[in-house]
Design an enzyme around this catalytic site. Structure first.
Site, PDB file in Angstrom:
ATOM      1  N   SER A   1      46.313 -21.056  39.779  1.00  0.00           N
ATOM      2  CA  SER A   1      47.623 -20.440  39.557  1.00  0.00           C
ATOM      3  C   SER A   1      47.553 -19.020  40.133  1.00  0.00           C
ATOM      4  CB  SER A   1      47.941 -20.432  38.067  1.00  0.00           C
ATOM      5  OG  SER A   1      46.993 -19.626  37.400  1.00  0.00           O
TER       6      SER A   1
ATOM      7  N   GLY B   1      55.787 -10.167  34.938  1.00  0.00           N
ATOM      8  CA  GLY B   1      57.005 -10.959  34.784  1.00  0.00           C
ATOM      9  C   GLY B   1      56.975 -12.176  35.684  1.00  0.00           C
TER      10      GLY B   1
ATOM     11  N   HIS C   1      47.534   6.975  25.983  1.00  0.00           N
ATOM     12  CA  HIS C   1      47.823   8.293  26.561  1.00  0.00           C
ATOM     13  C   HIS C   1      46.900   9.386  26.025  1.00  0.00           C
ATOM     14  CE1 HIS C   1      49.931  10.778  29.179  1.00  0.00           C
ATOM     15  NE2 HIS C   1      51.176  10.580  28.822  1.00  0.00           N
TER      16      HIS C   1
ATOM     17  N   ASP D   1      49.366 -18.007  25.267  1.00  0.00           N
ATOM     18  CA  ASP D   1      50.280 -18.621  24.316  1.00  0.00           C
ATOM     19  C   ASP D   1      49.719 -20.002  23.971  1.00  0.00           C
ATOM     20  OD1 ASP D   1      52.697 -19.105  22.920  1.00  0.00           O
ATOM     21  OD2 ASP D   1      53.365 -20.305  24.628  1.00  0.00           O
TER      22      ASP D   1
ATOM     23  N   ASP E   1      45.989   9.470  31.769  1.00  0.00           N
ATOM     24  CA  ASP E   1      47.235  10.162  32.121  1.00  0.00           C
ATOM     25  C   ASP E   1      48.060   9.296  33.066  1.00  0.00           C
ATOM     26  OD1 ASP E   1      46.216  10.559  34.751  1.00  0.00           O
ATOM     27  OD2 ASP E   1      45.152  12.353  34.053  1.00  0.00           O
TER      28      ASP E   1
END
Ligand code: COA
Length: 454
Positions: free
Chosen positions: A278, A396, A424, A321, A428
Protein backbone atom coordinates in the site's frame (compact mmCIF):
# COMPACT_ATOMS: atom_id res chain seq x y z
CA UNK A 1 -33.46 0.07 36.92
CA UNK A 2 -29.81 -0.06 35.98
CA UNK A 3 -30.18 2.84 33.61
CA UNK A 4 -31.88 4.81 36.33
CA UNK A 5 -28.97 4.16 38.61
CA UNK A 6 -26.31 5.07 36.14
CA UNK A 7 -28.07 8.24 35.10
CA UNK A 8 -28.38 9.31 38.66
CA UNK A 9 -24.70 8.74 39.20
CA UNK A 10 -23.45 10.13 35.97
CA UNK A 11 -23.31 13.71 37.16
CA UNK A 12 -20.09 13.08 38.99
CA UNK A 13 -21.55 12.18 42.35
CA UNK A 14 -20.06 9.09 43.89
CA UNK A 15 -22.29 7.01 46.03
CA UNK A 16 -21.16 4.33 48.38
CA UNK A 17 -22.69 1.11 49.51
CA UNK A 18 -26.09 1.98 50.82
CA UNK A 19 -28.01 5.14 51.13
CA UNK A 20 -29.34 5.68 54.55
CA UNK A 21 -32.86 6.61 55.50
CA UNK A 22 -32.60 9.33 58.06
CA UNK A 23 -36.04 8.60 59.41
CA UNK A 24 -35.34 5.09 60.59
CA UNK A 25 -34.67 4.27 64.15
CA UNK A 26 -32.74 1.03 64.44
CA UNK A 27 -29.39 1.41 66.17
CA UNK A 28 -26.17 0.65 64.26
CA UNK A 29 -23.74 1.94 66.81
CA UNK A 30 -20.52 -0.09 66.72
CA UNK A 31 -21.24 -1.68 63.37
CA UNK A 32 -18.51 -1.33 60.78
CA UNK A 33 -19.74 -0.26 57.34
CA UNK A 34 -17.68 -0.89 54.26
CA UNK A 35 -18.21 1.90 51.75
CA UNK A 36 -17.73 0.78 48.20
CA UNK A 37 -17.21 2.92 45.16
CA UNK A 38 -20.45 2.42 43.26
CA UNK A 39 -20.95 2.46 39.50
CA UNK A 40 -20.43 6.07 38.48
CA UNK A 41 -21.58 5.76 34.89
CA UNK A 42 -19.99 6.86 31.61
CA UNK A 43 -17.99 3.64 31.55
CA UNK A 44 -15.67 4.82 34.31
CA UNK A 45 -14.16 1.70 35.81
CA UNK A 46 -11.73 3.28 38.24
CA UNK A 47 -10.65 6.53 39.81
CA UNK A 48 -7.34 7.73 41.15
CA UNK A 49 -7.17 8.74 44.76
CA UNK A 50 -5.82 12.29 44.90
CA UNK A 51 -6.06 13.21 48.60
CA UNK A 52 -7.40 11.86 51.85
CA UNK A 53 -9.10 14.35 54.17
CA UNK A 54 -9.30 11.79 56.99
CA UNK A 55 -7.09 9.20 58.60
CA UNK A 56 -7.72 6.05 60.60
CA UNK A 57 -9.20 6.90 63.98
CA UNK A 58 -10.74 10.19 62.87
CA UNK A 59 -14.32 10.81 63.80
CA UNK A 60 -16.49 11.90 60.91
CA UNK A 61 -20.00 13.22 60.59
CA UNK A 62 -22.31 13.02 57.64
CA UNK A 63 -21.26 15.42 54.91
CA UNK A 64 -17.65 15.57 56.10
CA UNK A 65 -15.16 15.32 53.28
CA UNK A 66 -13.45 11.94 53.09
CA UNK A 67 -11.25 12.20 50.03
CA UNK A 68 -10.78 13.69 46.58
CA UNK A 69 -10.72 11.37 43.59
CA UNK A 70 -10.01 11.93 39.93
CA UNK A 71 -11.60 10.11 37.02
CA UNK A 72 -10.88 10.90 33.40
CA UNK A 73 -14.05 12.99 33.46
CA UNK A 74 -13.94 14.95 36.68
CA UNK A 75 -12.38 15.61 40.03
CA UNK A 76 -14.81 14.86 42.82
CA UNK A 77 -14.85 15.14 46.60
CA UNK A 78 -16.36 12.18 48.40
CA UNK A 79 -18.34 12.96 51.54
CA UNK A 80 -19.39 10.71 54.37
CA UNK A 81 -22.92 9.46 54.62
CA UNK A 82 -22.45 8.36 58.19
CA UNK A 83 -21.46 9.53 61.62
CA UNK A 84 -18.70 7.34 62.92
CA UNK A 85 -15.03 6.56 63.27
CA UNK A 86 -12.73 5.77 60.34
CA UNK A 87 -11.43 2.25 60.82
CA UNK A 88 -9.62 1.64 57.55
CA UNK A 89 -8.55 3.46 54.40
CA UNK A 90 -8.19 1.01 51.53
CA UNK A 91 -5.94 3.11 49.28
CA UNK A 92 -2.93 5.33 49.43
CA UNK A 93 -2.72 8.63 47.56
CA UNK A 94 -2.25 8.01 43.81
CA UNK A 95 -3.65 4.47 44.07
CA UNK A 96 -6.35 3.51 41.61
CA UNK A 97 -9.67 2.59 43.22
CA UNK A 98 -11.82 0.32 41.06
CA UNK A 99 -15.56 0.77 40.95
CA UNK A 100 -17.31 -1.71 43.21
CA UNK A 101 -14.42 -2.11 45.63
CA UNK A 102 -14.26 -0.91 49.22
CA UNK A 103 -12.89 2.58 49.77
CA UNK A 104 -13.18 3.07 53.52
CA UNK A 105 -14.55 1.34 56.63
CA UNK A 106 -16.48 3.39 59.16
CA UNK A 107 -17.56 2.23 62.57
CA UNK A 108 -21.01 3.71 62.99
CA UNK A 109 -22.09 5.86 65.86
CA UNK A 110 -25.67 6.63 66.77
CA UNK A 111 -28.70 5.56 64.83
CA UNK A 112 -28.68 4.09 61.36
CA UNK A 113 -31.05 2.73 58.82
CA UNK A 114 -33.20 -0.29 58.87
CA UNK A 115 -30.87 -3.23 58.93
CA UNK A 116 -32.86 -5.13 56.30
CA UNK A 117 -30.00 -4.26 53.97
CA UNK A 118 -26.65 -5.88 54.38
CA UNK A 119 -24.01 -3.19 54.35
CA UNK A 120 -21.51 -5.45 52.71
CA UNK A 121 -23.74 -6.75 49.99
CA UNK A 122 -22.44 -5.00 46.94
CA UNK A 123 -25.12 -6.29 44.64
CA UNK A 124 -27.98 -5.13 46.76
CA UNK A 125 -26.27 -1.83 47.37
CA UNK A 126 -27.07 -0.28 44.07
CA UNK A 127 -30.67 -1.41 43.89
CA UNK A 128 -31.11 -0.30 47.47
CA UNK A 129 -29.66 3.05 46.53
CA UNK A 130 -32.06 3.41 43.66
CA UNK A 131 -35.05 2.29 45.67
CA UNK A 132 -34.28 4.63 48.47
CA UNK A 133 -33.60 7.48 46.17
CA UNK A 134 -37.07 7.00 44.79
CA UNK A 135 -38.60 7.00 48.25
CA UNK A 136 -36.86 9.92 49.85
CA UNK A 137 -34.03 12.22 49.14
CA UNK A 138 -32.98 12.92 52.67
CA UNK A 139 -29.38 12.30 53.50
CA UNK A 140 -27.93 12.42 49.97
CA UNK A 141 -25.58 15.23 50.25
CA UNK A 142 -23.00 15.32 47.54
CA UNK A 143 -24.59 18.00 45.47
CA UNK A 144 -22.01 20.58 46.31
CA UNK A 145 -19.49 18.41 44.56
CA UNK A 146 -21.46 17.72 41.45
CA UNK A 147 -19.74 18.49 38.25
CA UNK A 148 -22.83 18.49 36.10
CA UNK A 149 -25.80 20.08 37.71
CA UNK A 150 -27.60 20.32 34.39
CA UNK A 151 -27.48 16.58 34.15
CA UNK A 152 -28.82 16.27 37.65
CA UNK A 153 -31.75 18.42 36.59
CA UNK A 154 -32.78 15.93 33.96
CA UNK A 155 -32.12 12.92 36.13
CA UNK A 156 -34.77 13.96 38.67
CA UNK A 157 -32.27 14.31 41.50
CA UNK A 158 -33.10 16.93 44.10
CA UNK A 159 -30.47 19.65 44.22
CA UNK A 160 -29.73 21.18 47.61
CA UNK A 161 -26.74 22.08 49.72
CA UNK A 162 -25.84 19.96 52.74
CA UNK A 163 -27.04 22.77 55.01
CA UNK A 164 -30.47 22.70 53.42
CA UNK A 165 -30.54 18.93 53.60
CA UNK A 166 -29.70 19.11 57.27
CA UNK A 167 -32.64 21.47 57.93
CA UNK A 168 -34.92 19.12 55.99
CA UNK A 169 -33.58 16.14 57.89
CA UNK A 170 -33.97 17.80 61.28
CA UNK A 171 -37.55 18.64 60.44
CA UNK A 172 -38.21 15.21 58.97
CA UNK A 173 -39.35 16.42 55.60
CA UNK A 174 -38.58 14.91 52.22
CA UNK A 175 -36.74 17.28 49.94
CA UNK A 176 -38.42 15.70 46.93
CA UNK A 177 -41.72 17.16 48.13
CA UNK A 178 -40.32 20.68 48.38
CA UNK A 179 -40.58 22.87 45.32
CA UNK A 180 -37.13 24.33 44.58
CA UNK A 181 -36.87 27.97 43.55
CA UNK A 182 -33.12 27.97 42.84
CA UNK A 183 -31.23 27.45 39.62
CA UNK A 184 -32.20 24.21 37.92
CA UNK A 185 -34.84 23.65 40.60
CA UNK A 186 -32.33 23.64 43.46
CA UNK A 187 -34.10 23.60 46.81
CA UNK A 188 -33.10 26.68 48.80
CA UNK A 189 -33.26 27.23 52.55
CA UNK A 190 -36.25 29.56 52.02
CA UNK A 191 -38.10 26.81 50.16
CA UNK A 192 -37.75 24.47 53.11
CA UNK A 193 -38.76 27.16 55.60
CA UNK A 194 -41.72 28.04 53.39
CA UNK A 195 -42.68 24.38 53.20
CA UNK A 196 -42.62 24.27 57.00
CA UNK A 197 -44.78 27.38 57.15
CA UNK A 198 -42.08 29.43 58.85
CA UNK A 199 -42.14 32.11 56.16
CA UNK A 200 -44.81 33.39 53.82
CA UNK A 201 -45.38 32.46 50.20
CA UNK A 202 -42.81 33.55 47.67
CA UNK A 203 -43.36 36.26 45.10
CA UNK A 204 -44.92 34.56 42.12
CA UNK A 205 -42.11 33.42 39.95
CA UNK A 206 -43.03 31.95 36.66
CA UNK A 207 -42.07 28.38 36.08
CA UNK A 208 -43.23 28.61 32.50
CA UNK A 209 -39.82 27.82 31.15
CA UNK A 210 -39.61 24.64 33.20
CA UNK A 211 -43.10 23.57 32.26
CA UNK A 212 -42.58 24.27 28.60
CA UNK A 213 -39.52 22.06 28.56
CA UNK A 214 -40.54 18.87 26.77
CA UNK A 215 -40.03 15.57 28.51
CA UNK A 216 -37.94 13.38 26.28
CA UNK A 217 -38.34 9.66 26.46
CA UNK A 218 -35.71 7.45 24.88
CA UNK A 219 -36.69 6.44 21.36
CA UNK A 220 -35.59 2.89 21.92
CA UNK A 221 -33.63 0.74 24.29
CA UNK A 222 -31.89 1.76 27.45
CA UNK A 223 -28.64 3.50 28.27
CA UNK A 224 -25.83 1.01 28.51
CA UNK A 225 -22.72 1.35 30.64
CA UNK A 226 -19.79 -0.90 29.88
CA UNK A 227 -16.32 -0.91 31.41
CA UNK A 228 -13.47 0.44 29.30
CA UNK A 229 -11.23 -2.44 28.44
CA UNK A 230 -8.70 -3.66 25.89
CA UNK A 231 -7.17 -1.31 23.34
CA UNK A 232 -9.60 1.46 24.28
CA UNK A 233 -8.40 1.33 27.87
CA UNK A 234 -4.81 1.81 26.69
CA UNK A 235 -5.95 4.67 24.46
CA UNK A 236 -7.70 6.31 27.38
CA UNK A 237 -4.58 6.27 29.51
CA UNK A 238 -2.11 7.39 26.86
CA UNK A 239 -4.34 10.10 25.51
CA UNK A 240 -5.02 11.45 28.98
CA UNK A 241 -1.27 11.70 29.37
CA UNK A 242 -0.94 13.24 25.90
CA UNK A 243 -3.28 15.99 26.95
CA UNK A 244 -0.49 17.49 29.05
CA UNK A 245 1.68 18.03 25.95
CA UNK A 246 1.52 21.43 24.27
CA UNK A 247 0.88 20.49 20.64
CA UNK A 248 2.20 22.47 17.72
CA UNK A 249 0.35 21.79 14.45
CA UNK A 250 1.70 22.06 10.92
CA UNK A 251 -0.08 21.09 7.70
CA UNK A 252 1.03 20.69 4.10
CA UNK A 253 0.03 18.94 0.91
CA UNK A 254 2.14 16.51 -1.08
CA UNK A 255 1.80 15.82 -4.79
CA UNK A 256 2.00 12.05 -5.08
CA UNK A 257 1.60 11.50 -8.84
CA UNK A 258 5.02 9.85 -9.15
CA UNK A 259 4.49 7.92 -5.95
CA UNK A 260 1.28 6.50 -7.37
CA UNK A 261 3.17 5.26 -10.43
CA UNK A 262 5.84 3.67 -8.27
CA UNK A 263 3.29 2.04 -5.99
CA UNK A 264 1.44 0.62 -9.01
CA UNK A 265 4.65 -1.06 -10.14
CA UNK A 266 5.45 -2.39 -6.70
CA UNK A 267 1.91 -3.58 -6.18
CA UNK A 268 2.24 -5.85 -9.22
CA UNK A 269 5.32 -7.44 -7.65
CA UNK A 270 3.90 -7.62 -4.17
CA UNK A 271 2.26 -11.03 -4.41
CA UNK A 272 5.58 -12.51 -5.57
CA UNK A 273 7.08 -11.11 -2.38
CA UNK A 274 4.28 -12.60 -0.33
CA UNK A 275 2.93 -9.27 0.82
CA UNK A 276 0.87 -6.31 -0.31
CA UNK A 277 2.23 -2.87 -1.06
CA UNK A 278 0.00 0.00 0.00
CA UNK A 279 1.19 3.60 0.29
CA UNK A 280 2.03 3.20 3.95
CA UNK A 281 5.47 1.58 3.51
CA UNK A 282 6.43 4.50 1.25
CA UNK A 283 5.18 7.09 3.76
CA UNK A 284 7.01 5.25 6.54
CA UNK A 285 10.32 4.91 4.69
CA UNK A 286 10.24 8.56 3.67
CA UNK A 287 9.64 9.48 7.32
CA UNK A 288 12.57 7.35 8.45
CA UNK A 289 14.88 9.00 5.91
CA UNK A 290 13.72 12.44 7.03
CA UNK A 291 14.18 11.49 10.68
CA UNK A 292 17.81 10.72 9.92
CA UNK A 293 18.20 14.40 9.11
CA UNK A 294 16.02 15.63 12.00
CA UNK A 295 16.66 13.16 14.85
CA UNK A 296 15.05 15.46 17.41
CA UNK A 297 11.69 14.29 16.06
CA UNK A 298 12.61 10.69 16.83
CA UNK A 299 13.17 11.38 20.48
CA UNK A 300 11.48 11.12 23.84
CA UNK A 301 11.19 13.45 26.77
CA UNK A 302 11.64 12.13 30.29
CA UNK A 303 8.90 12.59 32.85
CA UNK A 304 10.91 15.14 34.84
CA UNK A 305 11.23 17.25 31.67
CA UNK A 306 14.96 17.43 32.27
CA UNK A 307 16.29 15.29 29.41
CA UNK A 308 15.55 14.45 25.84
CA UNK A 309 16.73 11.11 24.47
CA UNK A 310 17.49 10.84 20.78
CA UNK A 311 16.54 7.32 19.76
CA UNK A 312 18.89 5.50 17.46
CA UNK A 313 16.20 3.13 16.18
CA UNK A 314 13.39 4.39 14.01
CA UNK A 315 10.59 2.29 15.51
CA UNK A 316 7.78 3.87 13.57
CA UNK A 317 4.32 3.41 15.05
CA UNK A 318 1.31 3.00 12.83
CA UNK A 319 -2.11 3.96 14.19
CA UNK A 320 -4.37 1.03 13.36
CA UNK A 321 -8.08 0.80 13.29
CA UNK A 322 -8.96 -2.69 14.53
CA UNK A 323 -12.14 -4.46 15.66
CA UNK A 324 -10.89 -3.87 19.22
CA UNK A 325 -10.39 -0.13 18.68
CA UNK A 326 -7.37 2.04 17.98
CA UNK A 327 -4.02 0.41 18.60
CA UNK A 328 -0.55 1.70 17.77
CA UNK A 329 2.04 -1.02 17.11
CA UNK A 330 5.41 -0.12 15.66
CA UNK A 331 7.71 -1.37 12.95
CA UNK A 332 11.13 -1.76 14.50
CA UNK A 333 14.24 -0.38 12.86
CA UNK A 334 12.69 1.20 9.79
CA UNK A 335 16.04 2.86 9.20
CA UNK A 336 17.46 -0.60 8.39
CA UNK A 337 14.53 -2.02 6.42
CA UNK A 338 13.78 -1.65 2.74
CA UNK A 339 10.27 -1.07 1.41
CA UNK A 340 9.45 -4.78 1.11
CA UNK A 341 10.60 -5.46 4.65
CA UNK A 342 8.51 -2.60 5.95
CA UNK A 343 5.50 -3.82 3.95
CA UNK A 344 5.88 -7.37 5.28
CA UNK A 345 6.04 -6.19 8.86
CA UNK A 346 3.14 -3.79 8.40
CA UNK A 347 1.04 -6.62 6.98
CA UNK A 348 1.94 -8.86 9.89
CA UNK A 349 0.98 -6.19 12.41
CA UNK A 350 -2.23 -5.41 10.55
CA UNK A 351 -3.28 -9.08 10.57
CA UNK A 352 -2.37 -9.46 14.25
CA UNK A 353 -4.29 -6.25 15.02
CA UNK A 354 -7.39 -7.60 13.29
CA UNK A 355 -7.25 -10.67 15.51
CA UNK A 356 -6.33 -8.55 18.56
CA UNK A 357 -3.23 -10.66 18.94
CA UNK A 358 -0.55 -8.01 18.87
CA UNK A 359 2.42 -8.92 20.97
CA UNK A 360 3.54 -6.74 23.86
CA UNK A 361 6.79 -6.16 21.98
CA UNK A 362 4.83 -4.91 18.95
CA UNK A 363 3.40 -2.16 21.11
CA UNK A 364 6.56 -1.24 23.03
CA UNK A 365 9.35 1.22 22.29
CA UNK A 366 7.81 3.19 19.43
CA UNK A 367 9.70 6.38 18.61
CA UNK A 368 7.56 8.24 16.06
CA UNK A 369 4.01 7.78 14.76
CA UNK A 370 2.15 7.97 11.46
CA UNK A 371 -1.62 7.74 11.29
CA UNK A 372 -3.13 7.05 7.89
CA UNK A 373 -6.66 8.18 8.57
CA UNK A 374 -7.01 8.60 4.80
CA UNK A 375 -7.38 4.82 4.57
CA UNK A 376 -10.82 5.49 6.01
CA UNK A 377 -11.46 8.95 4.57
CA UNK A 378 -11.03 12.63 5.26
CA UNK A 379 -8.48 15.23 4.30
CA UNK A 380 -7.09 16.75 7.50
CA UNK A 381 -6.77 15.54 11.06
CA UNK A 382 -5.42 16.90 14.32
CA UNK A 383 -3.25 14.04 15.54
CA UNK A 384 -2.41 13.67 19.20
CA UNK A 385 1.15 12.82 20.17
CA UNK A 386 1.71 9.34 21.56
CA UNK A 387 3.77 9.95 24.71
CA UNK A 388 6.69 9.82 25.41
CA UNK A 389 7.22 10.50 21.70
CA UNK A 390 7.45 14.06 20.46
CA UNK A 391 5.88 14.01 16.99
CA UNK A 392 3.13 12.42 14.95
CA UNK A 393 1.82 12.80 11.41
CA UNK A 394 -1.68 12.13 10.09
CA UNK A 395 -2.31 11.50 6.40
CA UNK A 396 -5.50 12.23 4.56
CA UNK A 397 -7.01 10.47 1.59
CA UNK A 398 -5.26 10.85 -1.76
CA UNK A 399 -7.46 13.10 -3.89
CA UNK A 400 -7.14 14.69 -7.31
CA UNK A 401 -7.17 18.49 -7.48
CA UNK A 402 -6.14 20.97 -10.18
CA UNK A 403 -2.73 22.51 -9.57
CA UNK A 404 -0.28 24.62 -11.61
CA UNK A 405 2.99 23.14 -12.84
CA UNK A 406 6.25 25.11 -13.30
CA UNK A 407 5.00 26.38 -16.65
CA UNK A 408 1.78 27.64 -15.08
CA UNK A 409 -0.19 24.91 -16.78
CA UNK A 410 -3.01 23.32 -14.85
CA UNK A 411 -2.65 19.61 -14.34
CA UNK A 412 -4.48 16.97 -12.26
CA UNK A 413 -2.46 16.64 -9.07
CA UNK A 414 -2.93 13.64 -6.79
CA UNK A 415 -2.61 15.21 -3.39
CA UNK A 416 -2.26 13.86 0.08
CA UNK A 417 -2.63 16.28 2.96
CA UNK A 418 -0.42 15.77 5.97
CA UNK A 419 -1.13 17.14 9.44
CA UNK A 420 1.83 17.08 11.81
CA UNK A 421 1.80 17.64 15.55
CA UNK A 422 4.94 18.12 17.59
CA UNK A 423 5.67 18.64 21.27
CA UNK A 424 6.27 22.37 21.33
CA UNK A 425 8.31 22.13 24.52
CA UNK A 426 11.15 20.60 22.52
CA UNK A 427 10.27 21.01 18.83
CA UNK A 428 9.99 24.39 17.24
CA UNK A 429 7.90 25.15 14.18
CA UNK A 430 10.88 25.67 11.87
CA UNK A 431 12.25 22.19 12.63
CA UNK A 432 8.86 20.63 12.04
CA UNK A 433 8.49 22.47 8.72
CA UNK A 434 12.00 21.51 7.56
CA UNK A 435 11.42 17.87 8.44
CA UNK A 436 8.10 17.94 6.59
CA UNK A 437 9.77 19.45 3.51
CA UNK A 438 12.33 16.64 3.39
CA UNK A 439 9.64 13.98 3.83
CA UNK A 440 7.58 15.64 1.12
CA UNK A 441 10.57 15.76 -1.24
CA UNK A 442 11.06 11.99 -0.94
CA UNK A 443 7.41 11.33 -1.71
CA UNK A 444 7.15 13.79 -4.58
CA UNK A 445 10.38 12.43 -6.08
CA UNK A 446 10.48 8.81 -4.96
CA UNK A 447 13.63 8.18 -7.03
CA UNK A 448 15.45 10.14 -4.29
CA UNK A 449 14.06 7.77 -1.70
CA UNK A 450 15.10 4.70 -3.70
CA UNK A 451 18.58 6.20 -4.05
CA UNK A 452 18.94 6.45 -0.28
CA UNK A 453 18.06 2.82 0.36
CA UNK A 454 20.70 0.35 1.34
N1 COA B 1 -5.39 7.52 0.24
C1 COA B 1 -5.79 6.71 -0.74
N2 COA B 1 -5.76 5.38 -0.67
C2 COA B 1 -5.34 4.82 0.47
C3 COA B 1 -4.91 5.58 1.54
C4 COA B 1 -4.94 6.99 1.39
N3 COA B 1 -4.55 7.78 2.37
N4 COA B 1 -4.55 4.76 2.51
C5 COA B 1 -4.73 3.54 2.09
N5 COA B 1 -5.19 3.57 0.84
C6 COA B 1 -5.49 2.41 0.03
C7 COA B 1 -4.35 1.41 0.08
O1 COA B 1 -3.30 1.74 -0.81
C8 COA B 1 -5.05 0.15 -0.27
O2 COA B 1 -5.30 0.13 -1.66
P1 COA B 1 -5.01 -1.19 -2.52
O3 COA B 1 -6.06 -2.17 -2.12
O4 COA B 1 -5.13 -0.72 -3.94
O5 COA B 1 -3.64 -1.66 -2.18
C9 COA B 1 -6.41 0.31 0.39
O6 COA B 1 -6.59 1.73 0.57
C10 COA B 1 -6.49 -0.37 1.74
O7 COA B 1 -5.37 -0.03 2.49
P2 COA B 1 -5.17 -0.59 3.99
O8 COA B 1 -5.47 -2.05 4.02
O9 COA B 1 -5.92 0.23 4.93
O10 COA B 1 -3.61 -0.50 4.20
P3 COA B 1 -2.66 0.73 4.50
O11 COA B 1 -1.33 0.12 4.56
O12 COA B 1 -2.85 1.84 3.57
O13 COA B 1 -3.08 1.21 5.96
C11 COA B 1 -3.49 1.03 8.29
C12 COA B 1 -2.90 0.37 7.05
C13 COA B 1 -3.32 0.07 9.43
C14 COA B 1 -2.79 2.31 8.55
C15 COA B 1 -4.97 1.31 8.03
O14 COA B 1 -5.64 0.13 7.71
C16 COA B 1 -5.66 1.91 9.20
O15 COA B 1 -6.04 1.24 10.17
N6 COA B 1 -5.92 3.23 9.16
C17 COA B 1 -6.68 3.93 10.17
C18 COA B 1 -5.76 4.65 11.12
C19 COA B 1 -6.57 5.39 12.14
O16 COA B 1 -7.59 4.95 12.61
N7 COA B 1 -6.08 6.57 12.52
C20 COA B 1 -6.74 7.39 13.45
C21 COA B 1 -6.02 7.40 14.72
S1 COA B 1 -6.86 8.39 15.93
Amino acid sequence: MSSLISRRLIGGVFRFGHLRSLHSSSVWSGKVVQFKLSDIGEGIAEVQLKEWHVKTGDRVSQFDNLCDVQSDKASVTITSRYDGVIKRLYYKVDDVAPVGKALVDIELEGEGEDSAESVDDDKSAQSAAADKSKKADGGKSSDEHETSSSFALHSGKVLATPAVRRIAMENKIKLGEVSGSGKNGRVMKEDVLRFLGHIGPAETTSKASDQSRPAFAPLSGQDKTIPIRGYTRIMMKTMTQANTIPHFGYNDEVVVNRLIDLRAQLKKLASEKGTKMSYMPLFIKAASLALTQYPVLNASLDSSLENITYKSAHNICVAMDTPGGLVVPNIKHCEQRNLWEIALELNRLQEAGKRQQLDRNDLADGTFTLSNIGAIGGTYASPVIFPPQVAIGALGKIEVHPRYDHHMQIYPAHLVKVSWAADHRVIDGATMARFSNVWKEYLENPALMIAEMR
